[in-house]
Each structure stands twice: as C-alpha cells, then as structure tokens.
Design a protein around this motif. Structure first.
Motif, PDB file in Angstrom:
ATOM      1  N   MET A  91      -0.460   2.824  15.936  1.00 60.99           N
ATOM      2  CA  MET A  91       0.228   1.607  15.564  1.00 60.99           C
ATOM      3  C   MET A  91      -0.801   0.521  15.288  1.00 60.99           C
ATOM      4  N   PRO A  92      -0.390  -0.516  14.611  1.00 63.65           N
ATOM      5  CA  PRO A  92      -1.309  -1.624  14.346  1.00 63.65           C
ATOM      6  C   PRO A  92      -1.879  -2.182  15.646  1.00 63.65           C
ATOM      7  N   GLY A  93      -3.031  -2.771  15.519  1.00 65.39           N
ATOM      8  CA  GLY A  93      -3.672  -3.362  16.674  1.00 65.39           C
ATOM      9  C   GLY A  93      -5.124  -2.954  16.771  1.00 65.39           C
TER      10      GLY A  93
ATOM     11  N   ASN B  94      -4.294 -15.355  14.263  1.00 63.88           N
ATOM     12  CA  ASN B  94      -3.372 -14.237  14.059  1.00 63.88           C
ATOM     13  C   ASN B  94      -3.329 -13.304  15.265  1.00 63.88           C
ATOM     14  N   ALA B  95      -3.833 -13.747  16.401  1.00 65.55           N
ATOM     15  CA  ALA B  95      -3.986 -12.875  17.568  1.00 65.55           C
ATOM     16  C   ALA B  95      -2.669 -12.256  18.036  1.00 65.55           C
ATOM     17  N   TYR B  96      -1.574 -12.962  17.928  1.00 63.13           N
ATOM     18  CA  TYR B  96      -0.300 -12.449  18.447  1.00 63.13           C
ATOM     19  C   TYR B  96       0.701 -12.174  17.327  1.00 63.13           C
ATOM     20  N   ARG B  97       0.193 -11.999  16.117  1.00 61.23           N
ATOM     21  CA  ARG B  97       1.058 -11.682  14.983  1.00 61.23           C
ATOM     22  C   ARG B  97       0.802 -10.239  14.571  1.00 61.23           C
ATOM     23  N   LEU B  98       1.865  -9.464  14.508  1.00 60.36           N
ATOM     24  CA  LEU B  98       1.732  -8.079  14.062  1.00 60.36           C
ATOM     25  C   LEU B  98       1.730  -8.036  12.543  1.00 60.36           C
ATOM     26  N   ASP B  99       0.803  -7.308  11.990  1.00 59.51           N
ATOM     27  CA  ASP B  99       0.747  -7.128  10.538  1.00 59.51           C
ATOM     28  C   ASP B  99       0.834  -5.633  10.276  1.00 59.51           C
ATOM     29  N   TRP B 100       1.956  -5.209   9.765  1.00 58.40           N
ATOM     30  CA  TRP B 100       2.200  -3.783   9.586  1.00 58.40           C
ATOM     31  C   TRP B 100       1.709  -3.270   8.239  1.00 58.40           C
ATOM     32  N   LYS B 101       0.998  -4.113   7.500  1.00 59.57           N
ATOM     33  CA  LYS B 101       0.397  -3.666   6.252  1.00 59.57           C
ATOM     34  C   LYS B 101      -1.102  -3.521   6.460  1.00 59.57           C
ATOM     35  N   SER B 102      -1.661  -2.444   5.945  1.00 59.19           N
ATOM     36  CA  SER B 102      -3.100  -2.242   6.052  1.00 59.19           C
ATOM     37  C   SER B 102      -3.802  -3.050   4.971  1.00 59.19           C
ATOM     38  N   LYS B 103      -5.123  -3.052   4.991  1.00 57.96           N
ATOM     39  CA  LYS B 103      -5.880  -3.807   3.984  1.00 57.96           C
ATOM     40  C   LYS B 103      -5.620  -3.272   2.582  1.00 57.96           C
ATOM     41  N   SER B 104      -5.140  -2.029   2.482  1.00 58.84           N
ATOM     42  CA  SER B 104      -4.800  -1.468   1.169  1.00 58.84           C
ATOM     43  C   SER B 104      -3.416  -1.927   0.698  1.00 58.84           C
ATOM     44  N   GLY B 105      -2.663  -2.597   1.582  1.00 61.31           N
ATOM     45  CA  GLY B 105      -1.347  -3.112   1.207  1.00 61.31           C
ATOM     46  C   GLY B 105      -0.189  -2.183   1.536  1.00 61.31           C
ATOM     47  N   THR B 106      -0.471  -1.021   2.108  1.00 61.47           N
ATOM     48  CA  THR B 106       0.599  -0.088   2.444  1.00 61.47           C
ATOM     49  C   THR B 106       1.073  -0.307   3.876  1.00 61.47           C
ATOM     50  N   ILE B 107       2.337   0.020   4.114  1.00 60.76           N
ATOM     51  CA  ILE B 107       2.892  -0.069   5.462  1.00 60.76           C
ATOM     52  C   ILE B 107       2.264   1.030   6.313  1.00 60.76           C
ATOM     53  N   ARG B 108       1.902   0.693   7.531  1.00 56.39           N
ATOM     54  CA  ARG B 108       1.267   1.668   8.416  1.00 56.39           C
ATOM     55  C   ARG B 108       2.285   2.658   8.961  1.00 56.39           C
ATOM     56  N   THR B 109       2.118   3.889   8.555  1.00 59.09           N
ATOM     57  CA  THR B 109       3.010   4.954   9.008  1.00 59.09           C
ATOM     58  C   THR B 109       2.228   6.121   9.591  1.00 59.09           C
ATOM     59  N   GLY B 110       0.920   6.000   9.700  1.00 64.45           N
ATOM     60  CA  GLY B 110       0.090   7.104  10.186  1.00 64.45           C
ATOM     61  C   GLY B 110       0.491   7.575  11.568  1.00 64.45           C
TER      62      GLY B 110
ATOM     63  N   ASN C 229       8.670   5.711   6.850  1.00 65.03           N
ATOM     64  CA  ASN C 229       8.809   4.261   6.646  1.00 65.03           C
ATOM     65  C   ASN C 229       9.899   3.678   7.523  1.00 65.03           C
ATOM     66  N   GLU C 230      11.024   4.380   7.644  1.00 60.38           N
ATOM     67  CA  GLU C 230      12.121   3.885   8.478  1.00 60.38           C
ATOM     68  C   GLU C 230      11.724   3.846   9.952  1.00 60.38           C
TER      69      GLU C 230
ATOM     70  N   GLU D   4       9.354   1.005  10.581  1.00 53.85           N
ATOM     71  CA  GLU D   4      10.133  -0.239  10.603  1.00 53.85           C
ATOM     72  C   GLU D   4      10.867  -0.397  11.937  1.00 53.85           C
ATOM     73  N   LYS D   5      11.428   0.698  12.451  1.00 59.25           N
ATOM     74  CA  LYS D   5      12.141   0.651  13.727  1.00 59.25           C
ATOM     75  C   LYS D   5      11.184   0.284  14.871  1.00 59.25           C
ATOM     76  N   VAL D   6      10.002   0.919  14.905  1.00 58.31           N
ATOM     77  CA  VAL D   6       9.021   0.622  15.944  1.00 58.31           C
ATOM     78  C   VAL D   6       8.544  -0.822  15.807  1.00 58.31           C
ATOM     79  N   SER D   7       8.284  -1.247  14.576  1.00 58.12           N
ATOM     80  CA  SER D   7       7.845  -2.617  14.304  1.00 58.12           C
ATOM     81  C   SER D   7       8.874  -3.618  14.820  1.00 58.12           C
ATOM     82  N   HIS D   8      10.123  -3.398  14.468  1.00 54.18           N
ATOM     83  CA  HIS D   8      11.190  -4.318  14.874  1.00 54.18           C
ATOM     84  C   HIS D   8      11.310  -4.367  16.403  1.00 54.18           C
ATOM     85  N   THR D   9      11.260  -3.211  17.048  1.00 51.07           N
ATOM     86  CA  THR D   9      11.380  -3.146  18.507  1.00 51.07           C
ATOM     87  C   THR D   9      10.248  -3.910  19.184  1.00 51.07           C
TER      88      THR D   9
END
Length: 151
Positions: free
Chosen positions: A1-3, A14-30, A130-131, A134-139
C-alpha cells in the motif's frame, strides 16, 4: 500500500495525506495483485502511525519544506514523467538517495505516536484490482479522518 519513499519525498505538508497515485500517474494496485497471486482469499491490513511525523526533526527537510524544494522536486518529477520515463526514474532516484542520506541527521523529539492496525479486508483472487484498491483506500482514509486530529 502507499506509504513508501514516494510519499516521503513529497514533503512534510503531505505527511498525513494518502496519495494513491504513483509518480507514473497510475493507481497503486500492486498490493492487490500480490494478494491475488497467492490464488487464495487473502487479508490486507491497513496500518497507520498517528503523530509519527512529529517524533523527529531534520534541519535539511525543514529547509526543503520552507523553501518549497520538496514541492519543486515533485513538480519536476511530474514534468519529466511527461517526457521521459528514464529521466524521471533517474531524477527520482537522485532525490531518494539524498533524502535517505539526510535521514542520518534526524533529531529525536519526544512525542506520543500511536500505531493503529485496522481490521482486515478480504481480497479474493477474482476481485478487480482497481475496485479493491479503492475499497482499501476508502477504509484507511475514513479511519484516519475520523480517528485523528486535523494537523
């Protein structure tokens, strides 16, 4: 997960802001794809350390934030990504190298840091990556915003 290192290089603001996009601009799903490779239902546990950013002070990082160098670094990384992935990667690794070495100059500060481990979220091999991301991100974001103080 991001972090990871990408977030660390984005600056204290930006210390407490989650950014779910990588530097390439894609959503992190790895992390979802790694769970799916097990080919069994797997659990993902969000982990959040509240107040961890306040347990140290680094003069180099403070100056970078004061002079907006971390913001400039992020913008240059984005611009390079639009032109050349190789240049972006080299630029990012130079920044990462400097950031990691500057960590040797951290001064510890007494602060209460609390680590939260959220309830597990089940990931099935057939779930859409992706879904599930998004679910993990939202939680995780909902937990952070409802259980911590605004900084």
């Amino acid at each position: 997960m991001p972090g990871g290192l990408e977030e660390a290089l984005s600056g204290h603001e930006n210390a407490y802001r989650l950014d779910w996009k990588s530097k390439s601009g894609t959503i992190r799903t790895g992390f979802v794809r790694a769970c799916q490779e097990v080919e069994e239902p797997t659990m993902v546990y969000g982990i959040y350390a509240d107040n961890a950013e306040e347990t140290r002070f680094n003069i180099a990082h403070w100056l970078c934030n004061l002079l907006y160098i971390s913001h400039l670094f992020t913008e240059i990384t984005k611009i390079l990504g639009n032109h050349s992935a190789r240049l972006q990667n080299i630029w990012f690794h130079i920044g990462a190298f400097l950031w990691v070495w500057s960590m040797m100059f951290n001064l510890p500060f007494p602060a209460k840091a609390t680590i939260y481990i959220l309830p597990g979220i089940s990931i099935d091999p057939n779930d859409d990556a992706n879904e599930m991301a998004e679910k993990v991100s939202h939680t995780l974001e909902t937990f952070i915003h409802s259980n911590t103080q605004e900084r």
